[in-house]
Design an enzyme around this catalytic site. Structure first.
Site, PDB file in Angstrom:
ATOM      1  N   LYS A 129       4.507  12.262   1.596  1.00 28.38           N
ATOM      2  CA  LYS A 129       3.220  12.059   1.690  1.00 28.38           C
ATOM      3  C   LYS A 129       2.617  11.897   2.903  1.00 28.38           C
ATOM      4  CE  LYS A 129       2.859  10.377  -1.771  1.00 28.38           C
ATOM      5  NZ  LYS A 129       4.468   9.513  -2.483  1.00 28.38           N
ATOM      6  N   ARG A 135      -1.649   8.644  -9.633  1.00 28.11           N
ATOM      7  CA  ARG A 135      -0.554   8.353  -9.971  1.00 28.11           C
ATOM      8  C   ARG A 135      -0.579   8.646 -11.705  1.00 28.11           C
ATOM      9  NH1 ARG A 135       1.240   6.281  -5.391  1.00 28.11           N
ATOM     10  NH2 ARG A 135       3.436   5.699  -4.975  1.00 28.11           N
ATOM     11  N   ARG A 171      12.838   3.701   6.259  1.00 29.06           N
ATOM     12  CA  ARG A 171      11.520   3.879   6.891  1.00 29.06           C
ATOM     13  C   ARG A 171      11.024   2.499   7.623  1.00 29.06           C
ATOM     14  NH1 ARG A 171       7.742   5.810   3.348  1.00 29.06           N
ATOM     15  NH2 ARG A 171       7.637   3.658   1.686  1.00 29.06           N
ATOM     16  N   ARG A 213       8.298  -1.992   4.588  1.00 25.82           N
ATOM     17  CA  ARG A 213       7.838  -2.677   3.890  1.00 25.82           C
ATOM     18  C   ARG A 213       8.347  -3.268   3.148  1.00 25.82           C
ATOM     19  NH1 ARG A 213       4.984   2.736   1.759  1.00 25.82           N
ATOM     20  NH2 ARG A 213       5.535   2.111  -0.397  1.00 25.82           N
ATOM     21  N   ARG A 242      10.209   2.489  -8.278  1.00 29.22           N
ATOM     22  CA  ARG A 242       8.688   3.985  -7.599  1.00 29.22           C
ATOM     23  C   ARG A 242       9.616   4.597  -8.923  1.00 29.22           C
ATOM     24  NH1 ARG A 242       9.185   1.076  -1.833  1.00 29.22           N
ATOM     25  NH2 ARG A 242       7.513   3.583  -1.952  1.00 29.22           N
TER      26      ARG A 242
HETATM   27  P1  AP5 Z   1       7.171   9.174   4.267  1.00 30.40           P
HETATM   28  O1  AP5 Z   1       5.591  10.451   4.187  1.00 30.40           O
HETATM   29  O2  AP5 Z   1       6.535   7.550   4.165  1.00 30.40           O
HETATM   30  O3  AP5 Z   1       7.064   8.991   2.432  1.00 30.40           O
HETATM   31  P2  AP5 Z   1       5.877   8.703   1.839  1.00 30.40           P
HETATM   32  O4  AP5 Z   1       5.660  10.194   0.381  1.00 30.40           O
HETATM   33  O5  AP5 Z   1       4.479   8.479   1.829  1.00 30.40           O
HETATM   34  O6  AP5 Z   1       5.780   7.638   0.673  1.00 30.40           O
HETATM   35  P3  AP5 Z   1       6.042   6.204  -0.533  1.00 30.40           P
HETATM   36  O7  AP5 Z   1       7.113   5.455  -0.194  1.00 30.40           O
HETATM   37  O8  AP5 Z   1       4.999   5.753   0.625  1.00 30.40           O
HETATM   38  O9  AP5 Z   1       5.166   6.510  -0.898  1.00 30.40           O
HETATM   39  P4  AP5 Z   1       4.922   6.584  -2.237  1.00 30.40           P
HETATM   40  O10 AP5 Z   1       3.924   6.656  -3.145  1.00 30.40           O
HETATM   41  O11 AP5 Z   1       6.053   5.169  -3.187  1.00 30.40           O
HETATM   42  O12 AP5 Z   1       3.959   4.757  -1.724  1.00 30.40           O
HETATM   43  P5  AP5 Z   1       2.782   4.334  -1.497  1.00 30.40           P
HETATM   44  O13 AP5 Z   1       2.533   3.617  -0.632  1.00 30.40           O
HETATM   45  O14 AP5 Z   1       1.294   5.505  -1.922  1.00 30.40           O
HETATM   46  O15 AP5 Z   1       8.126   9.171   4.528  1.00 30.40           O
HETATM   47  C1  AP5 Z   1       9.971   8.747   4.334  1.00 30.40           C
HETATM   48  C2  AP5 Z   1       9.929   8.431   5.152  1.00 30.40           C
HETATM   49  O16 AP5 Z   1      10.717   9.817   5.029  1.00 30.40           O
HETATM   50  C3  AP5 Z   1      10.200   8.502   6.242  1.00 30.40           C
HETATM   51  O17 AP5 Z   1      10.250   6.898   7.517  1.00 30.40           O
HETATM   52  C4  AP5 Z   1       9.650   9.317   7.148  1.00 30.40           C
HETATM   53  O18 AP5 Z   1       9.857   9.411   8.471  1.00 30.40           O
HETATM   54  C5  AP5 Z   1      10.939  10.297   6.408  1.00 30.40           C
HETATM   55  N1  AP5 Z   1      10.451  11.542   6.538  1.00 30.40           N
HETATM   56  C6  AP5 Z   1       9.454  12.217   5.748  1.00 30.40           C
HETATM   57  N2  AP5 Z   1       9.452  13.216   5.446  1.00 30.40           N
HETATM   58  C7  AP5 Z   1      10.734  13.944   5.969  1.00 30.40           C
HETATM   59  C8  AP5 Z   1      11.781  14.939   6.331  1.00 30.40           C
HETATM   60  N3  AP5 Z   1      11.252  16.393   5.140  1.00 30.40           N
HETATM   61  N4  AP5 Z   1      12.782  14.515   6.798  1.00 30.40           N
HETATM   62  C9  AP5 Z   1      13.727  13.816   7.012  1.00 30.40           C
HETATM   63  N5  AP5 Z   1      12.589  11.858   6.963  1.00 30.40           N
HETATM   64  C10 AP5 Z   1      11.581  12.454   6.393  1.00 30.40           C
HETATM   65  O19 AP5 Z   1       2.352   3.380  -2.809  1.00 30.40           O
HETATM   66  C11 AP5 Z   1       3.389   1.762  -3.192  1.00 30.40           C
HETATM   67  C12 AP5 Z   1       2.774   0.687  -3.771  1.00 30.40           C
HETATM   68  O20 AP5 Z   1       1.461   0.575  -4.152  1.00 30.40           O
HETATM   69  C13 AP5 Z   1       3.244   1.369  -5.556  1.00 30.40           C
HETATM   70  O21 AP5 Z   1       4.069   2.271  -5.814  1.00 30.40           O
HETATM   71  C14 AP5 Z   1       2.024   1.112  -6.298  1.00 30.40           C
HETATM   72  O22 AP5 Z   1       2.549   0.081  -7.195  1.00 30.40           O
HETATM   73  C15 AP5 Z   1       0.904   1.130  -5.921  1.00 30.40           C
HETATM   74  N6  AP5 Z   1      -0.297   2.281  -5.590  1.00 30.40           N
HETATM   75  C16 AP5 Z   1      -0.249   3.449  -4.394  1.00 30.40           C
HETATM   76  N7  AP5 Z   1      -1.390   4.131  -5.324  1.00 30.40           N
HETATM   77  C17 AP5 Z   1      -1.304   3.799  -6.625  1.00 30.40           C
HETATM   78  C18 AP5 Z   1      -1.716   4.622  -7.794  1.00 30.40           C
HETATM   79  N8  AP5 Z   1      -2.751   5.326  -7.367  1.00 30.40           N
HETATM   80  N9  AP5 Z   1      -1.677   4.043  -8.989  1.00 30.40           N
HETATM   81  C19 AP5 Z   1      -1.639   2.650  -8.761  1.00 30.40           C
HETATM   82  N10 AP5 Z   1      -0.289   2.744  -8.328  1.00 30.40           N
HETATM   83  C20 AP5 Z   1      -0.485   2.638  -6.609  1.00 30.40           C
HETATM   84 MG    MG Z   2       3.268   6.462   1.947  1.00 31.01          MG
END
Ligand code: AP5
Ligand code: MG
Length: 216
Positions: free
Chosen positions: A13, A88, A127, A161, A172
Protein backbone atom coordinates in the site's frame (compact mmCIF):
# COMPACT_ATOMS: atom_id res chain seq x y z
CA UNK A 1 -9.82 11.55 -7.50
CA UNK A 2 -10.13 9.88 -4.08
CA UNK A 3 -8.80 6.35 -3.81
CA UNK A 4 -8.45 3.70 -1.10
CA UNK A 5 -5.63 1.14 -1.21
CA UNK A 6 -6.83 -1.81 0.84
CA UNK A 7 -4.76 -4.86 1.66
CA UNK A 8 -2.96 -6.80 4.37
CA UNK A 9 0.24 -5.64 6.07
CA UNK A 10 3.07 -5.70 3.54
CA UNK A 11 0.73 -5.79 0.52
CA UNK A 12 2.50 -2.74 -0.93
CA UNK A 13 0.00 0.00 0.00
CA UNK A 14 2.66 2.49 1.03
CA UNK A 15 4.94 1.63 -1.90
CA UNK A 16 2.18 2.17 -4.45
CA UNK A 17 0.63 5.19 -2.68
CA UNK A 18 3.95 7.05 -2.95
CA UNK A 19 4.06 6.36 -6.70
CA UNK A 20 0.43 7.45 -7.21
CA UNK A 21 1.05 10.59 -5.18
CA UNK A 22 3.74 11.71 -7.64
CA UNK A 23 2.04 10.63 -10.86
CA UNK A 24 -1.43 11.98 -10.10
CA UNK A 25 -0.66 14.82 -7.75
CA UNK A 26 -2.65 13.23 -4.94
CA UNK A 27 -2.00 13.34 -1.19
CA UNK A 28 -1.07 10.08 0.54
CA UNK A 29 -2.99 9.70 3.80
CA UNK A 30 -1.29 6.87 5.68
CA UNK A 31 -2.84 6.42 9.11
CA UNK A 32 0.11 4.19 10.08
CA UNK A 33 2.57 7.01 9.25
CA UNK A 34 0.40 9.54 11.13
CA UNK A 35 0.35 7.27 14.19
CA UNK A 36 4.12 6.69 14.04
CA UNK A 37 4.61 10.48 13.92
CA UNK A 38 2.31 10.79 16.96
CA UNK A 39 4.33 8.14 18.82
CA UNK A 40 7.61 9.91 17.93
CA UNK A 41 6.27 13.25 19.13
CA UNK A 42 5.04 11.79 22.43
CA UNK A 43 1.52 13.20 21.95
CA UNK A 44 -1.53 11.84 23.84
CA UNK A 45 -2.58 9.94 20.70
CA UNK A 46 0.92 8.47 20.37
CA UNK A 47 0.89 7.33 24.00
CA UNK A 48 -2.45 5.57 23.49
CA UNK A 49 -1.43 4.02 20.19
CA UNK A 50 2.10 2.74 20.84
CA UNK A 51 1.44 -0.48 22.78
CA UNK A 52 -1.48 -1.42 20.49
CA UNK A 53 0.64 -0.92 17.36
CA UNK A 54 3.61 -2.80 18.78
CA UNK A 55 1.32 -5.74 19.57
CA UNK A 56 -0.29 -5.70 16.09
CA UNK A 57 -3.74 -4.62 17.30
CA UNK A 58 -5.90 -1.80 15.93
CA UNK A 59 -6.10 1.63 17.53
CA UNK A 60 -9.73 2.41 18.60
CA UNK A 61 -12.12 3.58 15.88
CA UNK A 62 -13.04 6.89 17.53
CA UNK A 63 -9.39 8.02 17.61
CA UNK A 64 -8.80 6.97 14.00
CA UNK A 65 -11.98 8.54 12.67
CA UNK A 66 -11.24 11.92 14.24
CA UNK A 67 -7.60 11.73 13.04
CA UNK A 68 -8.63 11.21 9.42
CA UNK A 69 -11.57 13.66 9.58
CA UNK A 70 -9.19 16.43 10.70
CA UNK A 71 -6.74 15.54 7.95
CA UNK A 72 -9.32 15.44 5.15
CA UNK A 73 -10.46 18.91 6.27
CA UNK A 74 -7.06 20.35 5.29
CA UNK A 75 -7.13 22.30 2.00
CA UNK A 76 -4.45 20.13 0.35
CA UNK A 77 -6.88 17.17 0.29
CA UNK A 78 -9.44 19.00 -1.84
CA UNK A 79 -7.78 17.90 -5.11
CA UNK A 80 -7.69 14.24 -4.20
CA UNK A 81 -6.12 11.74 -1.83
CA UNK A 82 -5.04 8.13 -1.49
CA UNK A 83 -6.07 6.47 1.75
CA UNK A 84 -3.42 3.96 2.86
CA UNK A 85 -4.39 2.02 5.98
CA UNK A 86 -7.83 3.56 6.50
CA UNK A 87 -10.59 2.37 6.76
CA UNK A 88 -9.75 -0.82 8.64
CA UNK A 89 -13.13 -1.64 10.20
CA UNK A 90 -16.75 -1.40 9.08
CA UNK A 91 -17.28 1.48 11.54
CA UNK A 92 -14.40 3.39 9.91
CA UNK A 93 -15.78 2.72 6.41
CA UNK A 94 -19.21 4.03 7.39
CA UNK A 95 -17.74 7.08 9.13
CA UNK A 96 -15.65 7.84 6.02
CA UNK A 97 -18.77 7.77 3.84
CA UNK A 98 -20.48 10.19 6.21
CA UNK A 99 -17.57 12.64 6.30
CA UNK A 100 -17.18 12.62 2.52
CA UNK A 101 -20.94 13.10 1.98
CA UNK A 102 -20.88 16.12 4.33
CA UNK A 103 -18.15 17.69 2.19
CA UNK A 104 -19.78 16.78 -1.14
CA UNK A 105 -16.84 14.46 -1.94
CA UNK A 106 -16.89 10.85 -3.10
CA UNK A 107 -14.73 7.77 -3.44
CA UNK A 108 -13.75 6.85 -6.98
CA UNK A 109 -12.03 3.52 -6.46
CA UNK A 110 -11.23 1.04 -3.72
CA UNK A 111 -8.29 -1.07 -4.85
CA UNK A 112 -7.77 -4.38 -3.09
CA UNK A 113 -4.14 -5.54 -3.22
CA UNK A 114 -4.28 -9.33 -3.02
CA UNK A 115 -1.22 -11.08 -1.59
CA UNK A 116 -0.95 -14.49 0.07
CA UNK A 117 -0.06 -14.46 3.76
CA UNK A 118 3.07 -16.61 3.40
CA UNK A 119 5.00 -14.02 1.39
CA UNK A 120 3.93 -11.07 3.54
CA UNK A 121 6.11 -12.17 6.43
CA UNK A 122 9.21 -12.00 4.18
CA UNK A 123 8.18 -8.65 2.80
CA UNK A 124 7.69 -7.10 6.21
CA UNK A 125 10.69 -8.51 8.02
CA UNK A 126 12.95 -7.35 5.14
CA UNK A 127 11.54 -3.83 4.95
CA UNK A 128 13.46 -0.66 5.93
CA UNK A 129 13.19 3.05 5.14
CA UNK A 130 15.49 6.01 4.77
CA UNK A 131 15.65 7.79 8.14
CA UNK A 132 15.94 11.15 6.34
CA UNK A 133 13.25 11.09 3.61
CA UNK A 134 11.22 7.95 4.33
CA UNK A 135 11.85 6.24 0.96
CA UNK A 136 11.05 2.53 1.29
CA UNK A 137 13.42 -0.39 0.61
CA UNK A 138 13.62 -4.14 1.06
CA UNK A 139 16.63 -6.39 1.82
CA UNK A 140 15.86 -8.54 -1.26
CA UNK A 141 13.09 -6.97 -3.36
CA UNK A 142 13.94 -3.26 -3.47
CA UNK A 143 17.58 -2.42 -2.73
CA UNK A 144 19.07 1.05 -3.17
CA UNK A 145 21.12 1.38 -6.38
CA UNK A 146 24.26 2.02 -4.28
CA UNK A 147 24.33 -0.14 -1.13
CA UNK A 148 23.76 1.95 1.99
CA UNK A 149 22.82 5.15 0.12
CA UNK A 150 19.23 6.29 -0.36
CA UNK A 151 18.31 6.65 -4.08
CA UNK A 152 15.99 9.56 -3.33
CA UNK A 153 18.03 11.84 -1.03
CA UNK A 154 21.53 10.34 -0.67
CA UNK A 155 20.92 9.68 3.04
CA UNK A 156 22.95 6.93 4.69
CA UNK A 157 20.84 6.27 7.81
CA UNK A 158 18.04 3.72 7.62
CA UNK A 159 15.46 2.46 10.11
CA UNK A 160 13.10 -0.46 10.69
CA UNK A 161 9.62 -0.35 12.27
CA UNK A 162 9.08 -1.57 15.83
CA UNK A 163 6.12 -3.72 14.66
CA UNK A 164 8.00 -5.40 11.79
CA UNK A 165 8.92 -8.57 13.68
CA UNK A 166 7.88 -12.03 12.46
CA UNK A 167 5.75 -12.52 15.58
CA UNK A 168 3.87 -9.20 15.35
CA UNK A 169 3.30 -9.69 11.61
CA UNK A 170 1.28 -12.82 12.38
CA UNK A 171 -0.98 -10.88 14.77
CA UNK A 172 -1.33 -8.05 12.22
CA UNK A 173 -2.36 -10.57 9.57
CA UNK A 174 -4.92 -12.14 11.90
CA UNK A 175 -6.24 -8.66 12.72
CA UNK A 176 -6.54 -7.91 8.98
CA UNK A 177 -8.52 -11.07 8.26
CA UNK A 178 -10.82 -10.64 11.29
CA UNK A 179 -11.50 -6.90 11.17
CA UNK A 180 -10.48 -5.37 7.84
CA UNK A 181 -11.21 -7.97 5.13
CA UNK A 182 -14.91 -7.93 6.12
CA UNK A 183 -15.20 -4.39 4.70
CA UNK A 184 -14.46 -5.65 1.16
CA UNK A 185 -18.12 -6.67 0.58
CA UNK A 186 -19.18 -3.19 1.76
CA UNK A 187 -17.32 -1.63 -1.19
CA UNK A 188 -18.24 -4.47 -3.53
CA UNK A 189 -21.88 -3.58 -2.88
CA UNK A 190 -21.18 0.01 -3.92
CA UNK A 191 -19.63 -1.18 -7.22
CA UNK A 192 -16.28 0.59 -6.65
CA UNK A 193 -14.10 -2.34 -5.54
CA UNK A 194 -11.38 -3.54 -7.94
CA UNK A 195 -8.69 -6.11 -7.17
CA UNK A 196 -5.07 -6.17 -8.36
CA UNK A 197 -2.53 -8.98 -8.08
CA UNK A 198 -0.23 -7.67 -5.36
CA UNK A 199 2.05 -10.73 -5.78
CA UNK A 200 3.37 -9.30 -9.06
CA UNK A 201 6.52 -7.17 -9.17
CA UNK A 202 6.32 -3.57 -7.93
CA UNK A 203 6.22 -2.05 -11.45
CA UNK A 204 3.59 -4.54 -12.64
CA UNK A 205 1.38 -3.72 -9.65
CA UNK A 206 1.69 -0.02 -10.52
CA UNK A 207 0.61 -0.80 -14.10
CA UNK A 208 -2.43 -2.72 -12.87
CA UNK A 209 -3.44 0.14 -10.58
CA UNK A 210 -3.04 2.65 -13.42
CA UNK A 211 -5.35 0.55 -15.56
CA UNK A 212 -7.96 0.47 -12.79
CA UNK A 213 -7.74 4.24 -12.30
CA UNK A 214 -7.85 4.86 -16.02
CA UNK A 215 -11.12 2.98 -16.18
CA UNK A 216 -12.62 4.57 -13.02
P1 AP5 B 1 4.82 -1.63 1.90
O1 AP5 B 1 4.46 -0.83 0.71
O2 AP5 B 1 5.58 -0.96 3.00
O3 AP5 B 1 3.50 -2.38 2.46
P2 AP5 B 1 2.20 -1.81 3.20
O4 AP5 B 1 1.02 -2.44 2.57
O5 AP5 B 1 2.25 -0.33 3.29
O6 AP5 B 1 2.42 -2.51 4.61
P3 AP5 B 1 2.31 -1.94 6.10
O7 AP5 B 1 3.09 -2.89 6.96
O8 AP5 B 1 2.69 -0.51 6.16
O9 AP5 B 1 0.80 -2.13 6.35
P4 AP5 B 1 0.08 -2.16 7.69
O10 AP5 B 1 -1.31 -2.07 7.23
O11 AP5 B 1 0.40 -3.32 8.56
O12 AP5 B 1 0.72 -0.94 8.50
P5 AP5 B 1 0.22 0.53 8.83
O13 AP5 B 1 1.41 1.41 8.89
O14 AP5 B 1 -0.92 0.91 7.95
O15 AP5 B 1 5.63 -2.91 1.39
C1 AP5 B 1 6.20 -3.84 2.33
C2 AP5 B 1 7.61 -4.27 1.85
O16 AP5 B 1 7.47 -5.07 0.67
C3 AP5 B 1 8.53 -3.12 1.47
O17 AP5 B 1 9.83 -3.41 1.88
C4 AP5 B 1 8.45 -3.04 -0.07
O18 AP5 B 1 9.69 -2.61 -0.62
C5 AP5 B 1 8.14 -4.49 -0.46
N1 AP5 B 1 7.22 -4.59 -1.58
C6 AP5 B 1 6.12 -3.81 -1.84
N2 AP5 B 1 5.48 -4.23 -2.95
C7 AP5 B 1 6.17 -5.31 -3.40
C8 AP5 B 1 6.02 -6.20 -4.52
N3 AP5 B 1 4.99 -6.05 -5.40
N4 AP5 B 1 6.91 -7.21 -4.67
C9 AP5 B 1 7.95 -7.37 -3.78
N5 AP5 B 1 8.16 -6.55 -2.72
C10 AP5 B 1 7.28 -5.54 -2.52
O19 AP5 B 1 -0.37 0.36 10.29
C11 AP5 B 1 0.49 0.07 11.38
C12 AP5 B 1 -0.34 -0.07 12.66
O20 AP5 B 1 -0.99 1.20 12.95
C13 AP5 B 1 -1.51 -1.07 12.62
O21 AP5 B 1 -1.07 -2.39 12.91
C14 AP5 B 1 -2.44 -0.49 13.69
O22 AP5 B 1 -1.98 -0.79 14.97
C15 AP5 B 1 -2.30 1.00 13.47
N6 AP5 B 1 -3.28 1.56 12.51
C16 AP5 B 1 -3.00 2.16 11.31
N7 AP5 B 1 -4.14 2.55 10.70
C17 AP5 B 1 -5.15 2.20 11.52
C18 AP5 B 1 -6.58 2.32 11.42
N8 AP5 B 1 -7.16 2.88 10.35
N9 AP5 B 1 -7.33 1.83 12.44
C19 AP5 B 1 -6.74 1.27 13.53
N10 AP5 B 1 -5.41 1.11 13.68
C20 AP5 B 1 -4.62 1.58 12.69
MG1 MG C 1 2.46 1.03 4.87
Amino acid sequence: MNVILLGPPGAGKGTQAKRLEKRHNLIQLSTGDMLRAAVASGSELGKKAKSLMDAGHLVPDDLMISLIADRIDQPDCADGFILDGFPRTTAQAEALDEMLAEKGMKLHSVIEMKVEDEILVDRITGRYTCANCGAGYHDSFQRPKVAGVCDACGGTEFKRRADDTAETVRTRLATYHAQTAPILPYYQGKGILKAVDGMAGIDQVTDQIERVLGAA
